[in-house]
Design a protein around this motif. Structure first.
Motif, PDB file in Angstrom:
ATOM      1  N   PRO A 218      10.802 110.331  89.876  1.00 12.83           N
ATOM      2  CA  PRO A 218       9.695 109.584  90.146  1.00 12.83           C
ATOM      3  C   PRO A 218      10.028 108.120  90.270  1.00 12.83           C
ATOM      4  N   SER A 219      11.433 107.987  90.366  1.00 12.72           N
ATOM      5  CA  SER A 219      12.076 106.462  90.723  1.00 12.72           C
ATOM      6  C   SER A 219      12.861 106.761  91.847  1.00 12.72           C
ATOM      7  N   SER A 220      13.822 105.417  92.207  1.00 10.26           N
ATOM      8  CA  SER A 220      14.634 105.397  93.293  1.00 10.26           C
ATOM      9  C   SER A 220      15.849 104.669  92.930  1.00 10.26           C
ATOM     10  N   GLY A 221      17.034 105.022  93.715  1.00 16.63           N
ATOM     11  CA  GLY A 221      18.079 104.465  93.540  1.00 16.63           C
ATOM     12  C   GLY A 221      18.986 104.075  94.650  1.00 16.63           C
ATOM     13  N   TYR A 222      20.544 104.134  94.530  1.00 16.16           N
ATOM     14  CA  TYR A 222      21.296 103.723  95.616  1.00 16.16           C
ATOM     15  C   TYR A 222      22.386 104.865  95.869  1.00 16.16           C
ATOM     16  N   ALA A 223      22.879 105.126  96.998  1.00 15.57           N
ATOM     17  CA  ALA A 223      24.208 105.757  97.021  1.00 15.57           C
ATOM     18  C   ALA A 223      25.220 104.967  97.673  1.00 15.57           C
ATOM     19  N   PHE A 224      26.309 104.961  97.321  1.00 17.23           N
ATOM     20  CA  PHE A 224      27.341 104.166  98.146  1.00 17.23           C
ATOM     21  C   PHE A 224      28.887 104.858  97.772  1.00 17.23           C
ATOM     22  N   GLU A 225      29.781 104.433  98.642  1.00 18.74           N
ATOM     23  CA  GLU A 225      31.266 104.539  98.225  1.00 18.74           C
ATOM     24  C   GLU A 225      31.795 103.304  98.506  1.00 18.74           C
ATOM     25  N   LEU A 226      32.469 102.911  97.277  1.00 21.86           N
ATOM     26  CA  LEU A 226      33.339 101.549  97.592  1.00 21.86           C
ATOM     27  C   LEU A 226      34.595 101.811  98.207  1.00 21.86           C
ATOM     28  N   GLU A 227      35.399 102.803  98.451  1.00 22.29           N
ATOM     29  CA  GLU A 227      36.582 103.089  98.981  1.00 22.29           C
ATOM     30  C   GLU A 227      36.971 104.663  99.003  1.00 22.29           C
ATOM     31  N   GLY A 228      37.731 105.185  99.759  1.00 26.39           N
ATOM     32  CA  GLY A 228      37.931 106.591  99.882  1.00 26.39           C
ATOM     33  C   GLY A 228      39.335 107.101  99.728  1.00 26.39           C
ATOM     34  N   LYS A 229      40.174 106.434  98.792  1.00 24.58           N
ATOM     35  CA  LYS A 229      41.468 106.834  98.504  1.00 24.58           C
ATOM     36  C   LYS A 229      41.739 107.083  97.304  1.00 24.58           C
ATOM     37  N   SER A 230      41.153 106.634  96.551  1.00 22.31           N
ATOM     38  CA  SER A 230      41.428 106.787  94.740  1.00 22.31           C
ATOM     39  C   SER A 230      40.725 107.966  94.190  1.00 22.31           C
ATOM     40  N   GLY A 231      39.520 108.292  94.490  1.00 25.73           N
ATOM     41  CA  GLY A 231      38.857 109.162  93.727  1.00 25.73           C
ATOM     42  C   GLY A 231      38.064 108.754  92.492  1.00 25.73           C
ATOM     43  N   ARG A 232      38.309 107.594  92.033  1.00 27.12           N
ATOM     44  CA  ARG A 232      37.987 106.961  90.772  1.00 27.12           C
ATOM     45  C   ARG A 232      37.313 105.646  90.707  1.00 27.12           C
ATOM     46  N   ILE A 233      36.117 105.407  90.106  1.00 32.73           N
ATOM     47  CA  ILE A 233      35.564 104.314  90.054  1.00 32.73           C
ATOM     48  C   ILE A 233      35.423 103.962  88.615  1.00 32.73           C
ATOM     49  N   ASP A 234      35.836 102.635  88.140  1.00 30.93           N
ATOM     50  CA  ASP A 234      36.005 102.157  86.688  1.00 30.93           C
ATOM     51  C   ASP A 234      34.884 101.099  86.531  1.00 30.93           C
ATOM     52  N   ALA A 235      34.059 101.241  85.388  1.00 30.08           N
ATOM     53  CA  ALA A 235      33.204 100.433  85.066  1.00 30.08           C
ATOM     54  C   ALA A 235      33.409  99.404  84.037  1.00 30.08           C
ATOM     55  N   TYR A 236      33.083  98.224  84.319  1.00 29.97           N
ATOM     56  CA  TYR A 236      33.347  97.209  83.488  1.00 29.97           C
ATOM     57  C   TYR A 236      31.982  96.147  82.984  1.00 29.97           C
ATOM     58  N   ARG A 237      31.865  96.129  81.511  1.00 28.50           N
ATOM     59  CA  ARG A 237      30.803  95.178  81.013  1.00 28.50           C
ATOM     60  C   ARG A 237      31.236  93.772  81.198  1.00 28.50           C
ATOM     61  N   LEU A 238      30.671  92.979  82.067  1.00 26.70           N
ATOM     62  CA  LEU A 238      31.144  91.627  81.994  1.00 26.70           C
ATOM     63  C   LEU A 238      30.659  90.504  81.267  1.00 26.70           C
ATOM     64  N   ASP A 239      29.417  90.775  80.838  1.00 27.09           N
ATOM     65  CA  ASP A 239      28.405  90.225  80.005  1.00 27.09           C
ATOM     66  C   ASP A 239      27.245  90.674  79.611  1.00 27.09           C
ATOM     67  N   ASP A 240      26.284  90.352  79.055  1.00 31.30           N
ATOM     68  CA  ASP A 240      25.087  90.942  78.525  1.00 31.30           C
ATOM     69  C   ASP A 240      24.262  91.499  79.829  1.00 31.30           C
ATOM     70  N   ARG A 241      24.459  90.800  80.933  1.00 30.03           N
ATOM     71  CA  ARG A 241      23.565  90.954  81.852  1.00 30.03           C
ATOM     72  C   ARG A 241      24.171  91.719  83.120  1.00 30.03           C
ATOM     73  N   THR A 242      25.455  91.911  83.019  1.00 27.87           N
ATOM     74  CA  THR A 242      26.398  92.088  84.208  1.00 27.87           C
ATOM     75  C   THR A 242      27.120  93.357  84.137  1.00 27.87           C
ATOM     76  N   LEU A 243      27.237  94.432  84.906  1.00 26.98           N
ATOM     77  CA  LEU A 243      28.052  95.451  84.813  1.00 26.98           C
ATOM     78  C   LEU A 243      28.942  95.505  86.434  1.00 26.98           C
ATOM     79  N   ALA A 244      30.060  95.873  86.642  1.00 26.46           N
ATOM     80  CA  ALA A 244      30.682  95.880  87.395  1.00 26.46           C
ATOM     81  C   ALA A 244      31.650  97.245  87.582  1.00 26.46           C
ATOM     82  N   LEU A 245      31.100  97.870  89.042  1.00 21.96           N
ATOM     83  CA  LEU A 245      32.088  99.111  89.318  1.00 21.96           C
ATOM     84  C   LEU A 245      33.064  98.752  90.305  1.00 21.96           C
ATOM     85  N   VAL A 246      34.281  99.349  89.871  1.00 20.58           N
ATOM     86  CA  VAL A 246      35.262  98.639  90.870  1.00 20.58           C
ATOM     87  C   VAL A 246      36.159  99.868  91.034  1.00 20.58           C
ATOM     88  N   ALA A 247      36.948  99.640  92.425  1.00 16.93           N
ATOM     89  CA  ALA A 247      37.634 100.757  92.827  1.00 16.93           C
ATOM     90  C   ALA A 247      38.472 100.023  93.962  1.00 16.93           C
TER      91      ALA A 247
END
Length: 229
Positions: free
Chosen positions: A78-107
């Protein structure tokens, strides 16, 4: 692909540590992000004309991304979201909590950069690059590419071809407050899914590319999710 080891990542002066990661079975890693409470299994949308054709929900996503957009909107239950690719050579994305309001997905991830086959001789430079990527200035300078509503406060981020997307809904009920849980589907090594307790609200999606100062052909790509006040 590369040593995921503690190749310097557990040093006292190392950058902020990830709270979880998402991995694919190859170098390419397209992920989908959405409210975990809305997670459902992928449902085929049309029969295949040939065995070579992609079918089902992931195929529709790939068709959207093939148009050249940085991300594409998807429907999840019943909801929606997004699909994306950050880069195509490492095969992994790491997630970091930067503060109480911010998440970073990094590759590519920090471990990829300091692998002996790449930039192990530049650990200090890699650390500085990641410190910049995970800093407040980088978030404020990133370009907004979308908005995501988390009515449950739980974010699901999963590999596009993950076999057990619906498991995110069950994990959403068990993830600790402010915590994160990685999970797999039994079809490959590593974890293809991650559920993070971010908090209820509307999140801005901000994308940025941070070029390595010593090599203009390599960069860290980040997607930041920032909850609006």
């Amino acid at each position: 692909m590369y040593a995921d080891a503690n190749n310097g990542t557990n040093r006292a002066d190392a950058p902020l540590q990830p709270i979880g990661s998402i991995a694919s079975v190859n170098a390419s890693l397209t992920i989908v992000v959405f409210d975990a409470q809305a997670a459902t299994e992928w449902v085929p949308t049309r029969p295949a004309a040939t065995k070579a054709q992609f079918t089902g929900h992931p195929a529709e996503i790939m068709r959207g991304l093939s148009k050249g957009e940085e991300l594409t909107v998807i429907d999840v239950g019943p909801s929606s979201g997004y699909a994306f690719e950050l880069e195509g050579k490492s095969g992994r994305i790491d997630a970091y909590r930067l503060d109480d309001r911010t998440l970073a997905l990094v590759a590519p991830p920090h471990a990829w950069w300091i692998d002996p086959a790449r930039h192990a001789d530049r650990i200090g430079d890699v650390d500085a690059l990641f410190a910049a990527v995970l800093g407040a200035e980088a978030v404020s300078a990133a370009a907004e590419v979308g908005e995501l509503e988390l009515t449950s406060g739980k974010l699901a981020a999963v590999y596009l071809w993950f076999k057990k997307v619906g498991a995110a809904r069950d994990l959403a009920a068990t993830v600790p407050a402010g915590g994160a849980l990685s999970f797999g589907d039994g079809y490959g090594e590593g974890n293809g899914g991650l559920v993070v307790d971010l908090g209820v609200g509307r999140y801005r999606l901000l994308r940025a590319e941070h070029v390595a100062p010593w090599d203009a052909n390599e960069a860290v790509i980040a997607m930041y999710l920032v909850r609006e006040p």
